[in-house]
Design a protein around this motif. Structure first.
Motif: not given
Length: 140
Positions: A16-21
């Motif tokens: 659901e929640t994606i951290a995008v580095i």
């Protein structure tokens, strides 16, 4: 072994929640367009970029450790030579908080040793695949 089968890839697409580095402010760059696509398809995007205050209408964070909310998946848009330090951040977060249980290295990005270290800590890894392409193929 990194995840390569459709069943495993589809399971990670349940995030659901994606951290995008390495999320970018610049439309036309994959590091902007892929997260924008994911956001349009209902994912919550958490940009991680020390050179931006906001991306895609979301506050940007300097580092993964600065993100207070729970993260399901970490999507990486950084060069392969930076992957070990990114994986170390993910491993530290996973050990401390129990989230960030999957890392997706975008197309052209891979690092077998770092991936193996993550997997040894129970973190799923995808290498050298585009999250947008796989989403479209498996869920489009």
């Amino acid at each position: 072994m990194p995840i390569t089968d459709d069943e495993g890839l589809d399971r990670l697409l349940s995030a659901e929640t994606i951290a995008v580095i390495g999320c970018s402010r610049a439309p036309g760059k994959a590091a902007h367009d892929v997260p924008a696509y994911l956001q349009r398809h209902g994912y919550r995007i958490v940009p991680v970029n020390p050179f931006a205050d906001e991306i895609l209408g979301e506050p940007a964070f300097d580092a993964l450790a600065d993100v207070e909310d729970e993260i399901d998946l970490v999507d990486v848009f950084r060069p392969s030579e930076e992957v070990p330090s990114v994986i170390d951040e993910v491993r530290e977060r996973h050990a401390a908080r129990g989230d960030a249980a999957a890392v997706w290295l975008q197309l052209g990005i891979s690092h077998d040793e770092a991936a193996a270290a993550a997997e040894a800590d129970g973190i799923d890894v995808v290498q050298d695949r585009c999250l947008k392409v796989e989403h479209g193929r498996l869920r489009g």
